[in-house]
Design a protein around this motif. Structure first.
Motif, PDB file in Angstrom:
ATOM      1  N   MET A   1      67.429  11.106  57.754  1.00  0.00           N
ATOM      2  CA  MET A   1      67.233   9.773  58.289  1.00  0.00           C
ATOM      3  C   MET A   1      65.928   9.717  59.083  1.00  0.00           C
ATOM      4  SD  MET A   1      69.463   7.620  61.072  1.00  0.00           S
ATOM      5  CE  MET A   1      68.508   7.977  62.507  1.00  0.00           C
ATOM      6  N   THR A   2      65.206   8.668  58.906  1.00  0.00           N
ATOM      7  CA  THR A   2      63.992   8.427  59.669  1.00  0.00           C
ATOM      8  C   THR A   2      64.352   7.723  60.966  1.00  0.00           C
ATOM      9  OG1 THR A   2      62.681   8.209  57.670  1.00  0.00           O
ATOM     10  CG2 THR A   2      61.777   7.236  59.653  1.00  0.00           C
ATOM     11  N   THR A   3      63.764   8.152  62.056  1.00  0.00           N
ATOM     12  CA  THR A   3      63.957   7.480  63.334  1.00  0.00           C
ATOM     13  C   THR A   3      62.802   6.510  63.534  1.00  0.00           C
ATOM     14  OG1 THR A   3      65.091   9.398  64.271  1.00  0.00           O
ATOM     15  CG2 THR A   3      64.174   7.802  65.832  1.00  0.00           C
ATOM     16  N   VAL A   4      63.141   5.268  63.766  1.00  0.00           N
ATOM     17  CA  VAL A   4      62.141   4.228  63.986  1.00  0.00           C
ATOM     18  C   VAL A   4      61.645   4.328  65.426  1.00  0.00           C
ATOM     19  CG1 VAL A   4      61.800   1.724  64.093  1.00  0.00           C
ATOM     20  CG2 VAL A   4      63.112   2.725  62.227  1.00  0.00           C
ATOM     21  N   THR A   5      60.331   4.213  65.586  1.00  0.00           N
ATOM     22  CA  THR A   5      59.715   4.239  66.902  1.00  0.00           C
ATOM     23  C   THR A   5      58.927   2.959  67.114  1.00  0.00           C
ATOM     24  OG1 THR A   5      57.728   5.351  66.086  1.00  0.00           O
ATOM     25  CG2 THR A   5      59.533   6.762  66.877  1.00  0.00           C
ATOM     26  N   ILE A  10      55.703  -2.799  61.297  1.00  0.00           N
ATOM     27  CA  ILE A  10      56.867  -3.579  60.872  1.00  0.00           C
ATOM     28  C   ILE A  10      57.084  -3.477  59.370  1.00  0.00           C
ATOM     29  CG2 ILE A  10      57.844  -5.897  60.704  1.00  0.00           C
ATOM     30  CD1 ILE A  10      56.310  -6.519  63.338  1.00  0.00           C
ATOM     31  N   ALA A  11      56.030  -3.629  58.582  1.00  0.00           N
ATOM     32  CA  ALA A  11      56.155  -3.578  57.125  1.00  0.00           C
ATOM     33  C   ALA A  11      56.707  -2.231  56.657  1.00  0.00           C
ATOM     34  CB  ALA A  11      54.811  -3.867  56.471  1.00  0.00           C
ATOM     35  N   ASP A  12      56.359  -1.152  57.354  1.00  0.00           N
ATOM     36  CA  ASP A  12      56.868   0.171  56.988  1.00  0.00           C
ATOM     37  C   ASP A  12      58.369   0.275  57.245  1.00  0.00           C
ATOM     38  OD1 ASP A  12      54.293   0.887  56.266  1.00  0.00           O
ATOM     39  OD2 ASP A  12      53.892   1.964  58.142  1.00  0.00           O
ATOM     40  N   VAL A  13      58.819  -0.325  58.327  1.00  0.00           N
ATOM     41  CA  VAL A  13      60.252  -0.315  58.639  1.00  0.00           C
ATOM     42  C   VAL A  13      61.011  -1.143  57.606  1.00  0.00           C
ATOM     43  CG1 VAL A  13      62.004  -0.926  60.354  1.00  0.00           C
ATOM     44  CG2 VAL A  13      59.815   0.040  61.087  1.00  0.00           C
ATOM     45  N   LEU A  14      60.469  -2.284  57.236  1.00  0.00           N
ATOM     46  CA  LEU A  14      61.108  -3.126  56.224  1.00  0.00           C
ATOM     47  C   LEU A  14      61.150  -2.427  54.868  1.00  0.00           C
ATOM     48  CD1 LEU A  14      59.512  -6.550  57.185  1.00  0.00           C
ATOM     49  CD2 LEU A  14      61.885  -5.845  57.563  1.00  0.00           C
ATOM     50  N   ALA A  15      60.118  -1.674  54.544  1.00  0.00           N
ATOM     51  CA  ALA A  15      60.099  -0.926  53.286  1.00  0.00           C
ATOM     52  C   ALA A  15      61.126   0.203  53.306  1.00  0.00           C
ATOM     53  CB  ALA A  15      58.699  -0.368  53.029  1.00  0.00           C
ATOM     54  N   LEU A  16      61.329   0.783  54.475  1.00  0.00           N
ATOM     55  CA  LEU A  16      62.313   1.847  54.648  1.00  0.00           C
ATOM     56  C   LEU A  16      63.719   1.331  54.355  1.00  0.00           C
ATOM     57  CD1 LEU A  16      62.868   4.771  55.734  1.00  0.00           C
ATOM     58  CD2 LEU A  16      63.082   3.721  57.981  1.00  0.00           C
ATOM     59  N   PRO A  18      65.205  -2.781  53.837  1.00  0.00           N
ATOM     60  CA  PRO A  18      65.055  -4.235  53.987  1.00  0.00           C
ATOM     61  C   PRO A  18      66.125  -4.873  54.874  1.00  0.00           C
ATOM     62  CG  PRO A  18      64.770  -3.594  51.696  1.00  0.00           C
ATOM     63  CD  PRO A  18      65.257  -2.375  52.437  1.00  0.00           C
ATOM     64  N   GLY A  19      67.251  -4.207  55.046  1.00  0.00           N
ATOM     65  CA  GLY A  19      68.315  -4.720  55.904  1.00  0.00           C
ATOM     66  C   GLY A  19      67.924  -4.809  57.362  1.00  0.00           C
ATOM     67  N   THR A  20      66.845  -4.126  57.731  1.00  0.00           N
ATOM     68  CA  THR A  20      66.379  -4.180  59.124  1.00  0.00           C
ATOM     69  C   THR A  20      65.775  -5.544  59.467  1.00  0.00           C
ATOM     70  OG1 THR A  20      64.221  -3.231  58.538  1.00  0.00           O
ATOM     71  CG2 THR A  20      65.951  -1.685  59.233  1.00  0.00           C
ATOM     72  N   ALA A  21      65.479  -6.343  58.457  1.00  0.00           N
ATOM     73  CA  ALA A  21      64.874  -7.662  58.699  1.00  0.00           C
ATOM     74  C   ALA A  21      65.717  -8.509  59.638  1.00  0.00           C
ATOM     75  CB  ALA A  21      64.666  -8.395  57.374  1.00  0.00           C
ATOM     76  N   GLU A  22      67.035  -8.391  59.541  1.00  0.00           N
ATOM     77  CA  GLU A  22      67.905  -9.208  60.391  1.00  0.00           C
ATOM     78  C   GLU A  22      67.633  -9.005  61.875  1.00  0.00           C
ATOM     79  OE1 GLU A  22      72.187  -7.805  61.163  1.00  0.00           O
ATOM     80  OE2 GLU A  22      71.703  -6.840  59.241  1.00  0.00           O
ATOM     81  N   PHE A  23      67.256  -7.795  62.264  1.00  0.00           N
ATOM     82  CA  PHE A  23      67.014  -7.514  63.681  1.00  0.00           C
ATOM     83  C   PHE A  23      65.708  -8.143  64.164  1.00  0.00           C
ATOM     84  CE2 PHE A  23      69.604  -4.059  61.950  1.00  0.00           C
ATOM     85  CZ  PHE A  23      70.744  -4.257  62.704  1.00  0.00           C
ATOM     86  N   LYS A  59      68.755  -0.942  68.294  1.00  0.00           N
ATOM     87  CA  LYS A  59      69.562  -1.650  67.292  1.00  0.00           C
ATOM     88  C   LYS A  59      69.220  -1.191  65.883  1.00  0.00           C
ATOM     89  CE  LYS A  59      70.550  -6.004  69.643  1.00  0.00           C
ATOM     90  NZ  LYS A  59      70.358  -7.469  69.583  1.00  0.00           N
ATOM     91  N   ILE A  60      67.920  -1.076  65.597  1.00  0.00           N
ATOM     92  CA  ILE A  60      67.502  -0.658  64.261  1.00  0.00           C
ATOM     93  C   ILE A  60      67.959   0.767  63.970  1.00  0.00           C
ATOM     94  CG2 ILE A  60      65.495  -0.126  62.814  1.00  0.00           C
ATOM     95  CD1 ILE A  60      64.080  -2.525  64.195  1.00  0.00           C
ATOM     96  N   ASN A  61      67.774   1.671  64.918  1.00  0.00           N
ATOM     97  CA  ASN A  61      68.180   3.066  64.689  1.00  0.00           C
ATOM     98  C   ASN A  61      69.697   3.201  64.566  1.00  0.00           C
ATOM     99  OD1 ASN A  61      65.691   4.446  64.403  1.00  0.00           O
ATOM    100  ND2 ASN A  61      65.359   4.292  66.600  1.00  0.00           N
ATOM    101  N   ASN A  62      70.441   2.424  65.329  1.00  0.00           N
ATOM    102  CA  ASN A  62      71.905   2.434  65.181  1.00  0.00           C
ATOM    103  C   ASN A  62      72.298   1.955  63.799  1.00  0.00           C
ATOM    104  OD1 ASN A  62      72.388   3.418  67.749  1.00  0.00           O
ATOM    105  ND2 ASN A  62      72.774   1.402  68.641  1.00  0.00           N
ATOM    106  N   TYR A  63      71.647   0.912  63.324  1.00  0.00           N
ATOM    107  CA  TYR A  63      71.912   0.397  61.982  1.00  0.00           C
ATOM    108  C   TYR A  63      71.602   1.460  60.917  1.00  0.00           C
ATOM    109  CZ  TYR A  63      70.782  -2.059  57.636  1.00  0.00           C
ATOM    110  OH  TYR A  63      70.687  -2.424  56.318  1.00  0.00           O
ATOM    111  N   LEU A  64      70.440   2.086  61.036  1.00  0.00           N
ATOM    112  CA  LEU A  64      70.042   3.096  60.065  1.00  0.00           C
ATOM    113  C   LEU A  64      70.969   4.313  60.078  1.00  0.00           C
ATOM    114  CD1 LEU A  64      66.154   2.955  60.473  1.00  0.00           C
ATOM    115  CD2 LEU A  64      67.523   2.059  58.561  1.00  0.00           C
ATOM    116  N   ALA A  65      71.552   4.590  61.241  1.00  0.00           N
ATOM    117  CA  ALA A  65      72.483   5.725  61.366  1.00  0.00           C
ATOM    118  C   ALA A  65      73.887   5.365  60.883  1.00  0.00           C
ATOM    119  CB  ALA A  65      72.526   6.193  62.812  1.00  0.00           C
ATOM    120  N   GLY A  66      74.089   4.082  60.571  1.00  0.00           N
ATOM    121  CA  GLY A  66      75.393   3.659  60.089  1.00  0.00           C
ATOM    122  C   GLY A  66      76.376   3.289  61.179  1.00  0.00           C
ATOM    123  N   ASN A  67      75.871   3.056  62.385  1.00  0.00           N
ATOM    124  CA  ASN A  67      76.752   2.704  63.512  1.00  0.00           C
ATOM    125  C   ASN A  67      76.838   1.204  63.682  1.00  0.00           C
ATOM    126  OD1 ASN A  67      77.057   5.431  64.100  1.00  0.00           O
ATOM    127  ND2 ASN A  67      75.274   5.448  65.416  1.00  0.00           N
TER     128      ASN A  67
END
Length: 67
Positions: A1-5, A10-16, A18-23, A59-67
């Motif tokens: 898993m990549t940790t967002v910093t 922003i575009a890199d996070v969205l490419a990682l 796309p569900g992160t767009a909601e945040f 919020k984004i990292n929790n989402y990416l971790a499945g929490n």
């Protein structure tokens, strides 16, 4: 898993994931497809939109971790 910093683009996070767009949309970043998102860091965007960067990152990292 990549940790967002906060220095990530922003575009890199969205490419990682796309569900992160909601945040981003939740805090008023409705221009995710604009050229600024292609080169703007999360920290810079939060400063412009008056959002708490640490809260958004969490919020984004929790989402990416499945929490």
């Amino acid at each position: 898993m990549t940790t967002v910093t906060k220095d990530m683009i922003i575009a890199d996070v969205l490419a990682l994931d796309p569900g992160t767009a909601e945040f981003f949309l939740e805090i008023g970043m409705h221009c995710l497809g604009c050229p600024s998102a292609s080169g703007e860091s999360i920290e810079d965007a939060c400063a412009i939109h008056g959002a708490d960067v640490e809260q958004l990152i969490q919020k984004i990292n929790n989402y990416l971790a499945g929490n």
